[in-house]
Design a protein around this motif. Structure first.
Motif, PDB file in Angstrom:
ATOM      1  N   TYR A 421      35.680  32.535  43.146  1.00 58.16           N
ATOM      2  CA  TYR A 421      35.465  33.889  42.628  1.00 58.16           C
ATOM      3  C   TYR A 421      34.071  33.958  41.999  1.00 58.16           C
ATOM      4  O   TYR A 421      33.893  33.566  40.845  1.00 58.16           O
ATOM      5  CB  TYR A 421      36.515  34.257  41.576  1.00 58.16           C
ATOM      6  CG  TYR A 421      37.935  34.181  42.067  1.00 58.16           C
ATOM      7  CD1 TYR A 421      38.498  35.231  42.797  1.00 58.16           C
ATOM      8  CD2 TYR A 421      38.733  33.067  41.799  1.00 58.16           C
ATOM      9  CE1 TYR A 421      39.807  35.173  43.249  1.00 58.16           C
ATOM     10  CE2 TYR A 421      40.039  33.004  42.243  1.00 58.16           C
ATOM     11  CZ  TYR A 421      40.573  34.055  42.971  1.00 58.16           C
ATOM     12  OH  TYR A 421      41.870  33.983  43.413  1.00 58.16           O
ATOM     13  N   SER A 422      33.156  34.432  42.749  1.00 54.75           N
ATOM     14  CA  SER A 422      31.781  34.568  42.250  1.00 54.75           C
ATOM     15  C   SER A 422      31.644  35.930  41.577  1.00 54.75           C
ATOM     16  O   SER A 422      31.670  36.974  42.235  1.00 54.75           O
ATOM     17  CB  SER A 422      30.783  34.448  43.407  1.00 54.75           C
ATOM     18  OG  SER A 422      29.458  34.570  42.939  1.00 54.75           O
ATOM     19  N   LEU A 423      31.502  35.926  40.253  1.00 53.31           N
ATOM     20  CA  LEU A 423      31.435  37.161  39.489  1.00 53.31           C
ATOM     21  C   LEU A 423      30.039  37.388  38.916  1.00 53.31           C
ATOM     22  O   LEU A 423      29.285  36.438  38.676  1.00 53.31           O
ATOM     23  CB  LEU A 423      32.447  37.139  38.337  1.00 53.31           C
ATOM     24  CG  LEU A 423      33.923  36.989  38.699  1.00 53.31           C
ATOM     25  CD1 LEU A 423      34.767  36.985  37.433  1.00 53.31           C
ATOM     26  CD2 LEU A 423      34.376  38.104  39.632  1.00 53.31           C
ATOM     27  N   SER A 427      30.870  41.107  34.790  1.00 53.96           N
ATOM     28  CA  SER A 427      32.288  40.862  35.081  1.00 53.96           C
ATOM     29  C   SER A 427      32.813  39.653  34.314  1.00 53.96           C
ATOM     30  O   SER A 427      33.954  39.647  33.833  1.00 53.96           O
ATOM     31  CB  SER A 427      32.487  40.649  36.587  1.00 53.96           C
ATOM     32  OG  SER A 427      32.228  41.833  37.303  1.00 53.96           O
ATOM     33  N   ARG A 457      40.989  37.808  38.983  1.00 54.59           N
ATOM     34  CA  ARG A 457      41.358  38.573  40.175  1.00 54.59           C
ATOM     35  C   ARG A 457      41.315  40.080  39.909  1.00 54.59           C
ATOM     36  O   ARG A 457      40.882  40.855  40.754  1.00 54.59           O
ATOM     37  CB  ARG A 457      42.761  38.161  40.636  1.00 54.59           C
ATOM     38  CG  ARG A 457      42.787  36.824  41.337  1.00 54.59           C
ATOM     39  CD  ARG A 457      44.181  36.527  41.868  1.00 54.59           C
ATOM     40  NE  ARG A 457      44.189  35.404  42.791  1.00 54.59           N
ATOM     41  CZ  ARG A 457      45.267  34.969  43.438  1.00 54.59           C
ATOM     42  NH1 ARG A 457      46.433  35.570  43.226  1.00 54.59           N
ATOM     43  NH2 ARG A 457      45.192  33.960  44.277  1.00 54.59           N
ATOM     44  N   GLU A 459      39.396  41.577  37.822  1.00 51.41           N
ATOM     45  CA  GLU A 459      37.984  41.988  37.751  1.00 51.41           C
ATOM     46  C   GLU A 459      37.375  42.079  39.144  1.00 51.41           C
ATOM     47  O   GLU A 459      36.642  43.017  39.445  1.00 51.41           O
ATOM     48  CB  GLU A 459      37.203  40.974  36.896  1.00 51.41           C
ATOM     49  CG  GLU A 459      35.778  41.397  36.587  1.00 51.41           C
ATOM     50  CD  GLU A 459      35.698  42.656  35.747  1.00 51.41           C
ATOM     51  OE1 GLU A 459      34.696  43.394  35.896  1.00 51.41           O
ATOM     52  OE2 GLU A 459      36.627  42.928  34.958  1.00 51.41           O
ATOM     53  N   GLU A 460      37.722  41.116  40.014  1.00 53.12           N
ATOM     54  CA  GLU A 460      37.186  41.147  41.372  1.00 53.12           C
ATOM     55  C   GLU A 460      37.754  42.329  42.159  1.00 53.12           C
ATOM     56  O   GLU A 460      37.101  42.888  43.040  1.00 53.12           O
ATOM     57  CB  GLU A 460      37.489  39.833  42.093  1.00 53.12           C
ATOM     58  CG  GLU A 460      36.657  39.660  43.364  1.00 53.12           C
ATOM     59  CD  GLU A 460      36.943  38.342  44.055  1.00 53.12           C
ATOM     60  OE1 GLU A 460      35.995  37.750  44.598  1.00 53.12           O
ATOM     61  OE2 GLU A 460      38.113  37.910  44.064  1.00 53.12           O
ATOM     62  N   TYR A 463      35.770  45.578  42.597  1.00 48.34           N
ATOM     63  CA  TYR A 463      34.676  45.656  43.556  1.00 48.34           C
ATOM     64  C   TYR A 463      35.120  45.410  44.996  1.00 48.34           C
ATOM     65  O   TYR A 463      34.506  45.896  45.926  1.00 48.34           O
ATOM     66  CB  TYR A 463      33.588  44.638  43.191  1.00 48.34           C
ATOM     67  CG  TYR A 463      33.041  44.860  41.802  1.00 48.34           C
ATOM     68  CD1 TYR A 463      32.085  45.832  41.563  1.00 48.34           C
ATOM     69  CD2 TYR A 463      33.514  44.104  40.711  1.00 48.34           C
ATOM     70  CE1 TYR A 463      31.593  46.053  40.277  1.00 48.34           C
ATOM     71  CE2 TYR A 463      33.024  44.330  39.435  1.00 48.34           C
ATOM     72  CZ  TYR A 463      32.069  45.304  39.214  1.00 48.34           C
ATOM     73  OH  TYR A 463      31.592  45.529  37.955  1.00 48.34           O
ATOM     74  N   LYS A 464      36.227  44.634  45.187  1.00 59.06           N
ATOM     75  CA  LYS A 464      36.640  44.280  46.538  1.00 59.06           C
ATOM     76  C   LYS A 464      37.975  44.878  46.938  1.00 59.06           C
ATOM     77  O   LYS A 464      38.377  44.760  48.095  1.00 59.06           O
ATOM     78  CB  LYS A 464      36.699  42.755  46.687  1.00 59.06           C
ATOM     79  CG  LYS A 464      35.355  42.074  46.559  1.00 59.06           C
ATOM     80  CD  LYS A 464      35.473  40.583  46.829  1.00 59.06           C
ATOM     81  CE  LYS A 464      34.123  39.891  46.730  1.00 59.06           C
ATOM     82  NZ  LYS A 464      34.240  38.435  47.003  1.00 59.06           N
ATOM     83  N   ALA A 468      40.438  41.167  47.270  1.00 59.25           N
ATOM     84  CA  ALA A 468      40.382  40.194  46.190  1.00 59.25           C
ATOM     85  C   ALA A 468      41.666  39.376  46.083  1.00 59.25           C
ATOM     86  O   ALA A 468      41.657  38.270  45.548  1.00 59.25           O
ATOM     87  CB  ALA A 468      40.112  40.906  44.862  1.00 59.25           C
TER      88      ALA A 468
END
Length: 471
Positions: A421-423, A427, A457, A459-460, A463-464, A468
């Motif tokens: 998980y690249s934040l 984030s 997850r 937070e991701e 955006y996704k 995610a």
């Protein structure tokens, strides 16, 4: 926030500083009174002379000579001298200031009903106050002289400094009536400037749809890639040294007014914080423009709001920050005969022109550089890319921002989590803050793997979306 030590001895320096501040303000008020009183007395003498000429039917257009302005300590004097205002322009400026500073000056126009009718003064409803209009200023300046009237009308055109700097406001009282019959007033910014020797901070409004950005963070709190940091250092150097360099090396013909900067990169990579810190570095206020309040479905309204905002910011040492700027500066639409595309393109063209003539600093942030119209990107002096942090930098960011009162559960492998998980930095801060609240409510200082994974997850997901949650 620093808290005073309750056991500390009271300091005489605090009292001395307060006394010095009071004396400084008192001296400023004396200085302002010494400048503005003679100016208003001069206006009153000009009005008296014009009234006397009206009573006798004289066509003389001469007026009293203005007082000399040699003291540059007040903002009013500096404005007059630096912009080389003529006596007529000074009289118009003072006429607009009368309701705020010396409203009784206009009362003498009520002595004669005919005089009041030709004076151009405006009375609203049952109010006793008389308000000036451009017509009132023209009566004082021109009497019935047609040639001088035609020349003086230029002071109320869009090309004049009073409009370009948003010095004067004109408010129509009757729909469709000439703007010369509207109420003439000094703008709030310049009223504050002339009366208190400082610009007031603008309020969020249709005329200025922007909010002041502030932050307690500093440059050390902004995690950037080396290339991005280098580009920002170049921007800072430009903003500090350009004027000196241009003057010393006589490069004026190559120097365009203002500075236009593009920040582009993924959400949460630090574009807004970088703009705020630039303002702190330059000791300038940064105003974040609300794009939703600028754009309008009505023809010409977007351009009108943009023009009003840029006029208000002109010569104020403010920084205008357009977040998600591609909403306004996106690729122009191919003309397909529909009016919507035509008017949208007109708004883009107007913004392009207005940004180029703006003498201040404009920063435009976009998630994708390719979303910005090429006509804009060619005009940026600086283009800064905000990249996502690599694994090593993300790990460092996590470790430096985890609360000191908490520890990670032993089964958590932060490096593997980052690889999966690249934040963005923003984030990561959101996740850390949420985890801190969860652990505080549970009275625990150990962050569990389950809580961490759920927060990451979520937070991701912002955006996704569903992607995610796909392993």
């Amino acid at each position: 926030m620093k808290v005073a030590n309750p056991t500390a001895e009271p300091s005489n320096s605090a009292g001395a500083n307060f006394e010095k501040m009071v004396l400084t303000k008192a001296n400023d008020m004396i200085s302002l009174e010494n400048i503005l009183e003679p100016e208003l007395d001069w206006l009153e003498k000009c009005i008296d002379k014009r009234i006397a000429q009206f009573s006798t039917g004289s066509l003389d257009i001469s007026l009293e000579n203005p007082p000399e302005l040699s003291d540059e300590k007040t903002a009013y004097t500096r404005f007059v001298l630096e912009n080389k205002l003529s006596p007529d322009e000074r009289l118009v400026l003072l006429t607009a200031m009368v309701p705020f500073l010396k409203p009784r000056i206009f009362h003498k126009f009520l002595a004669d009903p005919k005089l009041y009718q030709v004076s151009g003064l405006v009375k609203i409803g049952n109010q006793n106050a008389l308000l000036p209009s451009p017509e009132a200023a023209l009566f004082i300046l021109c009497n019935d002289d047609l040639n001088k009237r035609m020349q003086s009308c230029a002071m109320f055109d869009v090309e004049h400094i009073f409009y370009k700097y948003s010095v004067l406001d004109l408010h129509s009282t009757v729909r469709g009536e000439s703007h010369l019959n509207g109420i003439l007033s000094l703008s709030q910014n310049y009223l504050q400037l002339f009366a208190h020797n400082k610009h007031s901070k603008p309020r969020f409004s249709e005329e200025f749809p922007a909010q002041l950005l502030t932050s307690t963070l500093c440059w050390e709190d902004l995690f950037l890639t080396p290339l991005c940091k280098s580009k920002l250092d170049e921007v800072k150097s430009d903003l500090v040294h350009r004027d000196q360099m241009v003057k010393a090396w006589e490069m004026q013909k190559h120097n365009k007014p203002g500075t236009r900067i593009l920040f582009f990169g993924d959400s949460g990579t630090g574009k807004t914080l970088a703009a705020t810190l630039l303002g702190k570095f330059l000791k300038r206020d940064v105003y974040r423009v609300d794009i939703s309040q600028v754009t309008s479905k009505y023809v010409g309204e977007t351009a009108k709001r943009l023009d009003s905002m840029f006029n208000a910011a002109e010569h104020k040492d403010w920084i205008l920050f357009f977040d998600e700027g591609d909403a306004l500066m996106g690729q122009r639409k191919q003309m397909s005969g529909d009016n919507v595309s035509q008017y949208a393109n007109q708004d883009v063209a107007f913004l392009l022109q207005r940004i180029e003539t703006f003498s201040g600093i404009v920063i435009i942030a976009s998630n994708l550089k390719n979303n910005i119209d090429l006509a804009f990107t060619r005009r940026f002096q600086h283009s800064v890319r905000f990249d996502t942090l690599n694994t090593e930098m993300q790990l460092k960011f996590w470790n430096e921002n985890l609360p000191r009162g908490c520890i990670l559960s032993p089964e958590i492998n932060l490096e593997k989590l980052i690889a999966r998980y690249s934040l963005s930095p923003a984030s990561i801060i959101n996740v850390i803050f949420r985890l801190s609240l969860l652990n505080w409510s549970k009275s625990s200082n150990v962050i569990s793997e389950e809580d961490l994974l759920r927060c990451v997850r979520d937070e991701e997901f912002k955006y996704k979306g569903r992607e995610a949650y796909v392993n």
